[in-house]
Write a protein that holds these residues in place. Sequence first.
Motif, PDB file in Angstrom:
ATOM      1  N   TRP A   1       0.808  -1.219   0.000  1.00  0.00           N
ATOM      2  CA  TRP A   1       0.000   0.000   0.000  1.00  0.00           C
ATOM      3  C   TRP A   1       0.839   1.265   0.000  1.00  0.00           C
ATOM      4  CZ3 TRP A   1      -5.148  -0.132  -0.899  1.00  0.00           C
ATOM      5  CH2 TRP A   1      -5.746  -1.388  -0.847  1.00  0.00           C
ATOM      6  N   VAL A   2       2.109   1.148   0.288  1.00  0.00           N
ATOM      7  CA  VAL A   2       3.002   2.293   0.141  1.00  0.00           C
ATOM      8  C   VAL A   2       3.928   2.103  -1.064  1.00  0.00           C
ATOM      9  CG1 VAL A   2       4.791   1.448   1.744  1.00  0.00           C
ATOM     10  CG2 VAL A   2       4.544   3.883   1.394  1.00  0.00           C
ATOM     11  N   LEU A   3       4.262   0.856  -1.368  1.00  0.00           N
ATOM     12  CA  LEU A   3       5.167   0.579  -2.489  1.00  0.00           C
ATOM     13  C   LEU A   3       4.509   0.839  -3.847  1.00  0.00           C
ATOM     14  CD1 LEU A   3       6.789  -2.723  -1.163  1.00  0.00           C
ATOM     15  CD2 LEU A   3       8.026  -0.603  -1.667  1.00  0.00           C
ATOM     16  N   VAL A   4       3.293   0.317  -4.028  1.00  0.00           N
ATOM     17  CA  VAL A   4       2.635   0.454  -5.335  1.00  0.00           C
ATOM     18  C   VAL A   4       2.378   1.923  -5.690  1.00  0.00           C
ATOM     19  CG1 VAL A   4       0.536  -0.070  -6.653  1.00  0.00           C
ATOM     20  CG2 VAL A   4       1.692  -1.880  -5.357  1.00  0.00           C
TER      21      VAL A   4
ATOM     22  N   GLN B   1      -7.543  -4.921  -6.294  1.00  0.00           N
ATOM     23  CA  GLN B   1      -7.219  -5.276  -7.681  1.00  0.00           C
ATOM     24  C   GLN B   1      -6.157  -4.334  -8.236  1.00  0.00           C
ATOM     25  OE1 GLN B   1     -10.710  -5.718 -10.201  1.00  0.00           O
ATOM     26  NE2 GLN B   1     -11.832  -6.667  -8.509  1.00  0.00           N
ATOM     27  N   TRP B   2      -6.306  -3.044  -7.928  1.00  0.00           N
ATOM     28  CA  TRP B   2      -5.347  -2.035  -8.408  1.00  0.00           C
ATOM     29  C   TRP B   2      -3.958  -2.294  -7.817  1.00  0.00           C
ATOM     30  CZ3 TRP B   2      -2.688   2.027  -5.821  1.00  0.00           C
ATOM     31  CH2 TRP B   2      -2.078   2.964  -6.664  1.00  0.00           C
ATOM     32  N   VAL B   3      -3.911  -2.604  -6.528  1.00  0.00           N
ATOM     33  CA  VAL B   3      -2.623  -2.847  -5.855  1.00  0.00           C
ATOM     34  C   VAL B   3      -1.988  -4.140  -6.355  1.00  0.00           C
ATOM     35  CG1 VAL B   3      -1.566  -3.448  -3.634  1.00  0.00           C
ATOM     36  CG2 VAL B   3      -3.125  -1.498  -3.780  1.00  0.00           C
ATOM     37  N   TYR B   4      -2.742  -5.230  -6.373  1.00  0.00           N
ATOM     38  CA  TYR B   4      -2.156  -6.533  -6.700  1.00  0.00           C
ATOM     39  C   TYR B   4      -1.848  -6.690  -8.187  1.00  0.00           C
ATOM     40  CZ  TYR B   4      -2.421  -8.529  -2.050  1.00  0.00           C
ATOM     41  OH  TYR B   4      -2.196  -8.798  -0.726  1.00  0.00           O
ATOM     42  N   LYS B   5      -2.470  -5.875  -9.012  1.00  0.00           N
ATOM     43  CA  LYS B   5      -2.157  -5.913 -10.444  1.00  0.00           C
ATOM     44  C   LYS B   5      -0.691  -5.545 -10.680  1.00  0.00           C
ATOM     45  CE  LYS B   5      -3.821  -4.248 -14.916  1.00  0.00           C
ATOM     46  NZ  LYS B   5      -4.731  -3.314 -15.613  1.00  0.00           N
ATOM     47  N   ARG B   6      -0.132  -4.749  -9.769  1.00  0.00           N
ATOM     48  CA  ARG B   6       1.263  -4.298  -9.913  1.00  0.00           C
ATOM     49  C   ARG B   6       2.264  -5.349  -9.431  1.00  0.00           C
ATOM     50  NH1 ARG B   6       5.530  -3.507 -10.732  1.00  0.00           N
ATOM     51  NH2 ARG B   6       6.783  -1.631 -11.075  1.00  0.00           N
ATOM     52  N   VAL B   7       1.808  -6.381  -8.732  1.00  0.00           N
ATOM     53  CA  VAL B   7       2.700  -7.434  -8.232  1.00  0.00           C
ATOM     54  C   VAL B   7       3.108  -8.347  -9.392  1.00  0.00           C
ATOM     55  CG1 VAL B   7       2.881  -9.455  -6.724  1.00  0.00           C
ATOM     56  CG2 VAL B   7       1.700  -7.385  -5.925  1.00  0.00           C
ATOM     57  N   THR B   8       4.412  -8.506  -9.560  1.00  0.00           N
ATOM     58  CA  THR B   8       4.921  -9.353 -10.639  1.00  0.00           C
ATOM     59  C   THR B   8       4.717 -10.825 -10.300  1.00  0.00           C
ATOM     60  OG1 THR B   8       6.610  -7.665 -11.034  1.00  0.00           O
ATOM     61  CG2 THR B   8       6.910  -9.792 -12.131  1.00  0.00           C
TER      62      THR B   8
ATOM     63  N   GLU C   1      12.915 -11.452 -18.883  1.00  0.00           N
ATOM     64  CA  GLU C   1      11.629 -11.334 -19.592  1.00  0.00           C
ATOM     65  C   GLU C   1      11.223  -9.882 -19.780  1.00  0.00           C
ATOM     66  OE1 GLU C   1       9.027 -13.595 -17.153  1.00  0.00           O
ATOM     67  OE2 GLU C   1       9.849 -15.538 -17.760  1.00  0.00           O
ATOM     68  N   LYS C   2      11.674  -9.031 -18.860  1.00  0.00           N
ATOM     69  CA  LYS C   2      11.321  -7.613 -18.898  1.00  0.00           C
ATOM     70  C   LYS C   2      12.034  -6.874 -20.030  1.00  0.00           C
ATOM     71  CE  LYS C   2      11.584  -3.608 -15.774  1.00  0.00           C
ATOM     72  NZ  LYS C   2      12.821  -2.987 -16.250  1.00  0.00           N
ATOM     73  N   LEU C   3      13.199  -7.411 -20.434  1.00  0.00           N
ATOM     74  CA  LEU C   3      13.997  -6.746 -21.482  1.00  0.00           C
ATOM     75  C   LEU C   3      13.324  -6.805 -22.844  1.00  0.00           C
ATOM     76  CD1 LEU C   3      17.564  -8.016 -20.471  1.00  0.00           C
ATOM     77  CD2 LEU C   3      16.592  -5.747 -20.088  1.00  0.00           C
TER      78      LEU C   3
ATOM     79  N   GLY D   1       6.217   6.269 -12.295  1.00  0.00           N
ATOM     80  CA  GLY D   1       6.014   5.498 -13.521  1.00  0.00           C
ATOM     81  C   GLY D   1       6.999   4.350 -13.690  1.00  0.00           C
ATOM     82  N   SER D   2       7.457   3.807 -12.586  1.00  0.00           N
ATOM     83  CA  SER D   2       8.453   2.730 -12.644  1.00  0.00           C
ATOM     84  C   SER D   2       7.793   1.388 -12.941  1.00  0.00           C
ATOM     85  CB  SER D   2       9.209   2.647 -11.319  1.00  0.00           C
ATOM     86  OG  SER D   2      10.055   1.515 -11.308  1.00  0.00           O
ATOM     87  N   LYS D   3       8.413   0.626 -13.811  1.00  0.00           N
ATOM     88  CA  LYS D   3       7.900  -0.692 -14.175  1.00  0.00           C
ATOM     89  C   LYS D   3       8.804  -1.820 -13.655  1.00  0.00           C
ATOM     90  CE  LYS D   3       5.536   0.978 -18.323  1.00  0.00           C
ATOM     91  NZ  LYS D   3       4.276   1.128 -17.586  1.00  0.00           N
TER      92      LYS D   3
END
Length: 372
Positions: free
Chosen positions: A92-95, A125-132, A370-372, A102-104
């Motif tokens: 909740w603070v990291l995302v 949903q908004w928070v967990y969508k950012r979890v890889t 995979e990110k590259l 705008g970090s990916k």
Amino acid sequence: MKILYSCLSKSWGGMEMFTLTAVHQLLKRNIEVELLCFENSRLHKEAEKQKIIFRTLKVSGYFHPVKSFKLSRIILNGKFDLIHTQASKDLWVLVPALKIIGSKIPLFLTKQVGSFIVKKDILHQWVYKRVTYALAISEVIKRNLLETCPLTEDKILLLHNAVDRKRFDPQKIDKRKVRNEFGFTDNEIVIGMLARFSPGKGHEEVLLAAEKLSMKFSNLKFLIVGEASRGEEAYATQIKKLVDDYNLKNIVFAGFRSDTPEVLAALDIFCFPSHSEAFGIALVEAMAMGIPSVCSNSDGILDIAIDGETSFLFEKKNGNDLAEKLERLISSKGKRELFGKSSRERAVKFFDLDYLTEKVISIYEQTLKEKL
């Protein structure tokens, strides 16, 4: 590779201790790591003592835009390749911090504790969508993540917590050291429990079992190791009062100990009576030390202990069943030795720190590729 490792917990227990272990393992492999921790927490103080580079934040609750902005600057200036948090609340603070800049970069969550609350609303949903990836420390936690969080199965990986088999090596530790400290004799059977004083850890069942067993056996000692968590001092007092209520004279409260391998080496039997345990690192450490155990048949413990091979499992919250299973080991030195040998073998094969550290690094590397 540079990692921001996060654990914004104020408490001190298995999760916080494992956070330090994980950071040290990464540093040993020449991976740059900085630890994000709660200011003035026990974790903060331990990191400072152990000369780990750390950043501190004071966050409470779920919404803290000012702290998220501050963290966004830390992430941006730190040029981290990825973030790994041991506490889901940290999301909740990291995302928001990652969104601000705008970090990916990949974001990993190790899920240490299960939840009974379904969190699939739009904010979660908004928070967990950012979890890889979410790393579950046991099968029960993996199932819990699927049931309660907006994550698909392909986003959840099983990665157990680990034990340093070189540090927890019965061949290297003096069994007599702690036994001498507390005056335990060679003919006494020492039954030990290592856990913080917190409801649900099973202290009540251990003391009930101690009362019953002490009537049958005159050579038993019970070594209770641990301290109260913040705000749980009253519970610790209540547990210690039970000793007087049961008129027990063979209980030793050792408080917090940092010499865990030496403490475990002093035991003949390890007791792990937790009512609900996501994993149980203390149990794995005892097994690595070749100590036979009696454990509750609950949750993550079932990933670790094998009934009739490394341990006897008892019905959780049932002090009478605990006493009966302890009696089986008390009465059989041969069974204790057999279980102890199997315990060491299982801990080394499945829960070795080097093996699991290499596994998580390979997950990091594959994700970055995979990110590259």
